[in-house]
Scaffold this motif. Structure first.
Motif, short mmCIF file in Angstrom:
data_model
loop_
_atom_site.label_atom_id
_atom_site.label_comp_id
_atom_site.label_asym_id
_atom_site.label_seq_id
_atom_site.Cartn_x
_atom_site.Cartn_y
_atom_site.Cartn_z
N ARG A 87 40.23 27.01 39.53
CA ARG A 87 40.91 26.55 38.52
C ARG A 87 40.89 27.25 37.29
O ARG A 87 41.27 26.65 36.23
N GLY A 88 40.04 28.17 37.37
CA GLY A 88 39.85 29.09 36.02
C GLY A 88 38.69 28.34 35.16
O GLY A 88 38.46 28.36 33.76
N GLU A 89 37.84 27.09 35.73
CA GLU A 89 37.02 26.54 35.04
C GLU A 89 35.42 26.96 35.50
O GLU A 89 35.41 27.58 36.47
N PRO A 90 34.61 26.53 34.60
CA PRO A 90 33.32 26.91 35.11
C PRO A 90 32.77 26.22 36.07
O PRO A 90 33.03 24.80 36.23
N ALA A 91 31.75 26.60 36.70
CA ALA A 91 31.09 25.63 37.80
C ALA A 91 29.87 25.55 37.16
O ALA A 91 29.10 26.42 37.12
N THR A 92 29.24 24.29 37.17
CA THR A 92 27.77 23.94 36.93
C THR A 92 27.30 23.17 38.12
O THR A 92 27.74 22.15 38.55
N PHE A 93 26.02 23.53 38.31
CA PHE A 93 25.21 22.82 39.54
C PHE A 93 23.65 23.15 39.31
O PHE A 93 23.60 23.99 38.66
N SER A 94 22.98 22.44 40.01
CA SER A 94 21.52 22.62 40.11
C SER A 94 21.15 23.32 41.41
O SER A 94 21.82 22.96 42.45
N LEU A 95 20.17 23.97 41.41
CA LEU A 95 19.62 24.56 42.74
C LEU A 95 17.95 24.32 42.91
O LEU A 95 17.60 24.37 41.51
N LYS A 96 17.57 23.73 43.83
CA LYS A 96 16.07 23.75 44.01
C LYS A 96 15.75 24.90 44.68
O LYS A 96 15.90 25.34 45.96
#
Length: 123
Positions: A87-96
């Motif tokens: 959608r042209g939006e940033p993807a934010t997430f956490s990785l362990k």
């Protein structure tokens, strides 16, 4: 990469401190790179384009790395977390990410990543 877990090994001899164990900064860097590598692979698998950036992180050191270092990160939650890019939006997430010294857990890293969508012309 075995389809579920991204494994990243490093050359211990090139990253030792005066105590003969891995430099703490090298442990941290290997974890960051493992997260970035998994994201890059997932972007390719999904046919998406984006720029991964490490926004924030924490690391806990459990012991010295004095055997071959290997960082491991699971693709759990992927590719769903990358869908905002469509959608042209940033993807934010956490990785362990876990870093092992041989078979011993030596460090645990949690990185909060942001994948920025490509810039549109004129931005």
């Amino acid at each position: 990469y075995d389809g579920q877990i991204f494994h990243l090994k490093a050359n211990l001899a090139a990253n030792v401190n005066v105590h003969g164990s891995m430099i703490a900064g090298s442990v941290y860097s290997q974890c960051v790179l493992a997260g970035w590598g998994l994201i890059w692979l997932q972007l390719k698998e999904e046919g998406l384009v984006g720029e991964p950036v490490l926004a924030e992180s924490t690391i806990k050191y459990h012991g010295p790395v004095d055997e071959e270092p290997e960082a491991r990160v699971a693709r759990e939650g992927m590719p769903a977390v990358l869908q905002p890019l469509k959608r042209g939006e940033p993807a934010t997430f956490s990785l362990k990410i876990q870093l092992f010294s041989g078979s011993k857990l030596a460090a645990e890293f949690c990185g909060h990543y942001v994948v920025q969508p490509p810039r549109r012309p004129g931005q």
